[in-house]
Design an enzyme around this catalytic site. Structure first.
Site, PDB file in Angstrom:
ATOM      1  N   ASP A 121      26.007  47.410  74.367  1.00  0.00           N
ATOM      2  CA  ASP A 121      25.508  46.403  73.435  1.00  0.00           C
ATOM      3  C   ASP A 121      25.022  45.242  74.297  1.00  0.00           C
ATOM      4  O   ASP A 121      25.813  44.478  74.836  1.00  0.00           O
ATOM      5  CB  ASP A 121      26.662  45.968  72.507  1.00  0.00           C
ATOM      6  CG  ASP A 121      26.340  44.705  71.698  1.00  0.00           C
ATOM      7  OD1 ASP A 121      25.174  44.270  71.700  1.00  0.00           O
ATOM      8  OD2 ASP A 121      27.269  44.165  71.065  1.00  0.00           O
ATOM      9  N   LYS A 181      17.549  37.327  75.956  1.00  0.00           N
ATOM     10  CA  LYS A 181      17.075  38.276  74.945  1.00  0.00           C
ATOM     11  C   LYS A 181      16.071  37.609  73.989  1.00  0.00           C
ATOM     12  O   LYS A 181      15.283  38.276  73.339  1.00  0.00           O
ATOM     13  CB  LYS A 181      18.290  38.791  74.181  1.00  0.00           C
ATOM     14  CG  LYS A 181      18.055  40.024  73.345  1.00  0.00           C
ATOM     15  CD  LYS A 181      19.397  40.560  72.900  1.00  0.00           C
ATOM     16  CE  LYS A 181      19.282  41.520  71.747  1.00  0.00           C
ATOM     17  NZ  LYS A 181      20.609  41.961  71.311  1.00  0.00           N
ATOM     18  N   GLU A 194      21.304  47.931  66.456  1.00  0.00           N
ATOM     19  CA  GLU A 194      22.687  47.433  66.491  1.00  0.00           C
ATOM     20  C   GLU A 194      23.442  47.706  65.187  1.00  0.00           C
ATOM     21  O   GLU A 194      24.561  48.216  65.223  1.00  0.00           O
ATOM     22  CB  GLU A 194      22.694  45.951  66.849  1.00  0.00           C
ATOM     23  CG  GLU A 194      22.394  45.750  68.336  1.00  0.00           C
ATOM     24  CD  GLU A 194      21.899  44.366  68.688  1.00  0.00           C
ATOM     25  OE1 GLU A 194      22.033  43.447  67.856  1.00  0.00           O
ATOM     26  OE2 GLU A 194      21.378  44.204  69.799  1.00  0.00           O
ATOM     27  N   ASP A 203      25.108  41.518  60.421  1.00  0.00           N
ATOM     28  CA  ASP A 203      25.367  41.211  61.836  1.00  0.00           C
ATOM     29  C   ASP A 203      24.729  39.870  62.201  1.00  0.00           C
ATOM     30  O   ASP A 203      23.512  39.762  62.318  1.00  0.00           O
ATOM     31  CB  ASP A 203      24.806  42.344  62.705  1.00  0.00           C
ATOM     32  CG  ASP A 203      25.001  42.089  64.199  1.00  0.00           C
ATOM     33  OD1 ASP A 203      25.421  40.987  64.588  1.00  0.00           O
ATOM     34  OD2 ASP A 203      24.723  43.011  64.997  1.00  0.00           O
TER      35      ASP A 203
HETATM   36 MG    MG Z   1      25.401  41.414  68.861  1.00  0.00          MG
END
Ligand code: MG
Ligand code: ADP
Length: 607
Positions: free
Chosen positions: A7, A68, A172, A196
């Site tokens: 992850d 990211k 994810e 999330d």
């Molecule tokens: Mg995450």
């Protein structure tokens, strides 16, 4: 060969492996199960994770985080321009892409976001190798469901730079759904909503799970919403308060802002369990101390619009999935920001008091699912006890331009992947021998509001009257959500088949190879640095021991010898101060010389 699940988060990353019929989360060398996605460059070394994060306030220009948010974006992307204002490190434009500029070992260096992400991946890979006691190259890496094609491609490139063979990339929330499904073995079909909210991205996904078939119905969210946005709101608030108190604007001082940001993040976490939090920063700006506090209610009010926007995304995804909110069996929370009580309350109210599933760890669920998938792929689905099948969807519509500016959708969003669709284009002029079309992704009807992926040019079309010659194109999205477009002219033969020439998306092969070589060079340098640091420690240790021996043993060693060895020790210490320029081998040699002197002295004294 063992395959791992990674992850790669905006804020934190996590690595896991499937073995002995279960998933194990791998701790890093500090014993922590998540590793901050931070990299810091100092005058002597490169730091990763917690160690890098600790450098932030001392060395904010060379401490990189939230990379990211940059990956797969162009320099002039409005979000990049906005983020740059808040970061303490420098971003420069190279080509049309952002590069991070740092001073490393007294030299100015620039890195693509992919290279920095690769450094985080390398750290996780090495943690896994140490844990498993074997070399590891195969991995499944997760990406936010809402990542576009360029962001996915760039993430895959980061994996390659880190020396990983990326078996697949998985969304994810889908990974979290797998974690949930492996944990809740019921044979009845369950509809699950995965919410999330991490540090920088927000994903909502609705999936049905039945007998280990994970069927993603729809996915949505925002690649630019997360805990850090809440931090920045608090930063803005305190910058203003500081200005009101002292009549100065501290916002231009990156170091002060960086310190304030760290304090705000901590205060925010405190507010998840307490109704108020304090901020205390000595000498924050112009020697002025800052002391203040913030209530949970104030924090919620300043973020109300951001918090509410998460529900808007939930509604869109419900409608895309054609699921009514009372058909949701379970709500699974993922990501650190879902610990915010207000977020939980909003969700619970929206779902009319429904209980939230607390069984899975929000920090580890994604890596957990990725590891299970990695095992599933690497063993051909045969070895995993809980074998499962994954039916994922594409998050954004893919289309081309027709007419002047209309988006013609070829693959609608939330189409099951992998997928393959064909589209014909006809010539618009007599004897036209070349045809070009553009490929876009996005949901807006006007094509210019969508994201341009690339331009296709097919030459060598057999001349024919207008409207007669046609070009066939194939749009394919693979399991990782990566798009490949090919086109050919059936008349002149399939030889004309070409792949998309997309400079904006794909990095040239030699560019990647250069980055792989650079990453390897850094890795070797890091190993050397560690070795040198160990050699230096050994020397310092010996000098310390010598001093102790000489002090204790004043009788057997003659004063002349004592003087001699102390002098030699001091000389060695002075010499090693210029440490950066010395090789580890020379340090070891010097240590051995000193050891010899000590041994000889002992021999004489014991004769
Ligand atoms: Mg995450
Ligand atoms: P990502 O997936 O983006 O890497 P994570 O899921 O690790 O992120 O979440 C990190 C975010 O969660 C950070 O913004 C952090 O401040 C926030 N966070 C972590 N713990 C808490 C908490 N107890 N309360 C509020 N926010 C938290």
């Amino acid at each position: 060969m063992t395959a791992i699940g990674i992850d790669l988060g905006t804020t934190n990353s996590c690595v896991a492996v499937y073995r002995n019929n279960r998933v194990e989360i791998i701790a890093n060398d500090q014993g922590s199960r998540v590793t901050p996605s931070w990299i810091s460059f100092t005058d002597s070394q490169k730091l990763v994770g917690e160690a890098a994060k600790e450098e932030a306030s001392m060395n904010c220009e060379n401490t990189l985080f939230q990379i990211k948010r940059l990956i797969g974006r162009k320099f002039n992307d409005p979000t990049v321009q906005e983020d740059m204002k808040l970061w303490g490190f420098r971003i420069v434009e190279v080509g049309d892409r952002p590069k991070l500029q740092v001073t490393y070992k007294d030299e100015v260096k620039t890195f693509f976001p992919e290279e920095i992400s690769a450094m985080v991946l390398t750290e996780l890979k090495e943690a896994a190798e140490a844990y498993m006691g074997e070399k590891i190259t195969d991995a499944v890496i997760t990406v936010p469901a809402y990542f576009n094609d360029a962001q996915r491609t760039a993430t895959r490139d980061a994996g390659r730079i880190a020396g990983l063979n990326v078996l697949s990339m998985i969304n994810e929330p889908t990974a979290a759904a797998i974690a949930y499904g492996l944990d809740n073995k019921s044979n009845e079909e369950r509809t699950v909503l995965i919410f999330d909210l991490g540090g920088g991205t927000f994903d909502v996904t609705i999936a049905t799970i039945e007998e280990q078939i994970f069927d993603v119905k729809a996915t949505g969210g925002n690649t630019h919403l997360g805990g850090e946005d809440f931090d920045y709101r608090m930063v803005d608030h305190f910058v203003e308060e500081f200005g009101d108190k002292h009549g100065v604007d501290m916002s231009t001082n990156k170091r002060a802002v960086s310190r304030l940001r760290v304090a705000c993040e901590a205060a925010k976490r405190k507010l998840s369990v307490s109704t108020s939090a304090k901020i205390q920063l000595d000498g924050l700006f112009m020697g002025l101390d800052f002391r203040s506090n913030i209530s949970q209610a104030k924090f919620e009010a300043m973020n109300a619009d951001l918090f509410d926007s998460t529900l808007t995304a939930v509604k869109t995804v419900l409608s895309d999935a054609k699921v009514n909110k009372n058909q949701i069996d379970d709500i699974v929370l993922v990501g650190g920001s879902t610990r915010i009580p207000k977020i939980r309350k909003l969700l619970q109210d929206f779902f009319e008091g429904k209980e939230i599933c607390r069984k899975i760890n929000p920090d580890e669920a994604v890596a957990y699912g990725a590891a299970a998938l990695a095992k599933n792929i690497s063993s051909g689905g045969s070895e995993v006890k809980e074998r499962f099948q994954l039916l994922d969807v594409t998050p954004l519509s893919i289309g081309t331009d027709v007419g002047v500016s209309d988006m013609f959708v070829v693959i609608p969003r939330n189409t099951k992947i992998p997928t393959r669709m064909t589209q014909n284009f006809i010539t618009s002029a007599d004897n036209q021998t070349a045809l070009s079309f553009k490929v876009y992704e996005g949901e807006r009807p006007c094509i210019h509001d969508n994201h341009h992926l690339g331009t296709f040019v097919l030459r060598g079309i057999t001349p024919a009257p207008r409207g007669v010659a046609s070009v066939q194109s194939v749009f394919e999205i693979d399991r990782s959500g990566i798009l490949i477009v090919t086109a050919y002219d059936p008349k002149s033969g399939s030889e004309n088949k070409i792949k998309i020439t997309n400079d904006e998306k794909l990095m040239a092969k030699d560019e990647i190879e250069k980055m792989i070589a650079a990453a390897e060079k850094f890795r070797i340098e890091d190993v050397e640095w560690k070795e040198k640091s160990a050699a230096k420690n050994e020397l310092e240790d010996l000098v310390y021991k010598i001093k102790q021996i000489v002090q204790k043993d004043t009788t057997s060693v003659s004063p002349g010898d004592q003087e001699k060895i102390l002098q030699k020790s001091q000389a060695a210490m002075d010499w090693v101060k210029a440490y950066k320029k010395i090789e580890s081998q020379s340090i070891r040699q010097r240590t051995n010389e000193l050891k010899d002197v000590l041994n000889r002295m002992h021999e004489i004294s014991t004769d």
